[in-house]
Design an enzyme around this catalytic site. Sequence first.
Site, PDB file in Angstrom:
ATOM      1  N   LYS A  82      -6.677  -2.857  -4.807  1.00 27.96           N
ATOM      2  CA  LYS A  82      -5.522  -2.259  -4.115  1.00 27.96           C
ATOM      3  C   LYS A  82      -4.635  -3.407  -3.664  1.00 27.96           C
ATOM      4  CE  LYS A  82      -4.222   0.943  -0.448  1.00 27.96           C
ATOM      5  NZ  LYS A  82      -4.534   2.252   0.134  1.00 27.96           N
ATOM      6  N   GLU A 100      -8.885  -4.391  -1.049  1.00 31.87           N
ATOM      7  CA  GLU A 100      -7.469  -4.418  -0.642  1.00 31.87           C
ATOM      8  C   GLU A 100      -7.116  -5.665   0.173  1.00 31.87           C
ATOM      9  OE1 GLU A 100      -6.208  -1.185   1.903  1.00 31.87           O
ATOM     10  OE2 GLU A 100      -4.097  -1.693   1.664  1.00 31.87           O
TER      11      GLU A 100
HETATM   12  P1  13P Z   1       0.444   2.391   3.131  1.00 25.93           P
HETATM   13  O1  13P Z   1       0.684   2.963   1.774  1.00 25.93           O
HETATM   14  O2  13P Z   1       1.044   3.190   4.251  1.00 25.93           O
HETATM   15  O3  13P Z   1       0.744   0.929   3.211  1.00 25.93           O
HETATM   16  O4  13P Z   1      -1.116   2.507   3.402  1.00 25.93           O
HETATM   17  C1  13P Z   1      -1.985   2.172   2.403  1.00 25.93           C
HETATM   18  C2  13P Z   1      -3.264   1.817   2.991  1.00 25.93           C
HETATM   19  O5  13P Z   1      -4.256   2.442   2.751  1.00 25.93           O
HETATM   20  C3  13P Z   1      -3.324   0.669   3.867  1.00 25.93           C
HETATM   21  O6  13P Z   1      -4.653   0.300   3.976  1.00 25.93           O
END
Ligand code: 13P
Length: 346
Positions: free
Chosen positions: A219, A177
């Site tokens: 992600k 991510e």
């Molecule tokens: P949000 O969907 O609230 O942005 O969180 C996703 C997430 O896992 C951030 O690391």
Amino acid sequence: MNEQQLIETARRMVANDKGLLAMDESNPTCNKRFAKLAIPQNVETRRAYRELIVTTPHLGECISGAILYDETIRQHKKDGTPFIKVLSDAGIIPGIKVDSGAKDLAAHPGEKITEGLDGLRDRLKEYFQMGARFAKWRAVIAVGSGIPSLGCIEANAQALARYAGLCQEAGLVPVVEPEVLMEGDHSLERCRETTTGVLLTVFSHLYTQRVMLEGMILKANMVLPGLVCPKQESVNEVADATVKCLLRSVPAAVPAIAFLSGGQSCELASARLNAMNAGSKPSLPWGLAFSFARAIQQPALEIWKGDEANVRAAQDALYHRAQCNRAARRGEYSPAMEETRVLTHA
Ligand code: 13P
């Protein structure tokens, strides 16, 4: 590394148009969200809230995996059943956030580096033994005057790639991510350029660290104008810019991209995901899924407010958002769905 098992887990994480529920807020983040609603901030309220989430009836119809936090993965329902078992019994794969947070990057004012590589191999082994089958590591990239810098992008991309390699060694599918943040007044075009550069750098490091792309999930952020940018593009413009950016920067071997919500409203997050899937799904090399925290949980948290009497109504709200997002994966979401809520306790 059992390649076939990793590929199979990654496939199951996004199968049948389901998606991931991020419930891995660190204690400080969870406490901050509780404080806004005057919910007491302690280990028992955090446990009770997470019990509400994992026991939501029928959640497994829309959610394929749940990302937990170190405190949560060790917790139990009031009756003693471990959360991991509750999830597995519901057909939901348990996952775990393994980074230890974003810290200031030396000599780079306003920028962060995500830490947590030291001792990670041993922690991953323990999480696998506990039943986790995937992991998450979040890097944050801020957009502003003169940032992001090359130093910030490179350092975070390398950490993500080293984390991903260790995960695959341990039999866990890495959710990679790199989040380009929405905060700021930057344009959609600036977010597109930044996201493209970040993703290309991340995939270059994943290649260098010999990460198997078929056994990971990306992600990503959607390509959006900054929160306070005066020009806010339409749902279709956002969907179009996001898909174009991803086509330029994400290899076809990656099975799926699961979006974070990043501070978008619940309805916009669903509508934008829907527009991407309605418009171009048949021609895309990877699935476009969701891995939302706030855009699934927020209405439920606001209804619950720490009161046992509100649990059922909160679970209905959580289930509703999960359903909306599953519909968005199919290109079948419409704002009208917001009016016609199916109650899980009906
Ligand atoms: P949000 O969907 O609230 O942005 O969180 C996703 C997430 O896992 C951030 O690391």
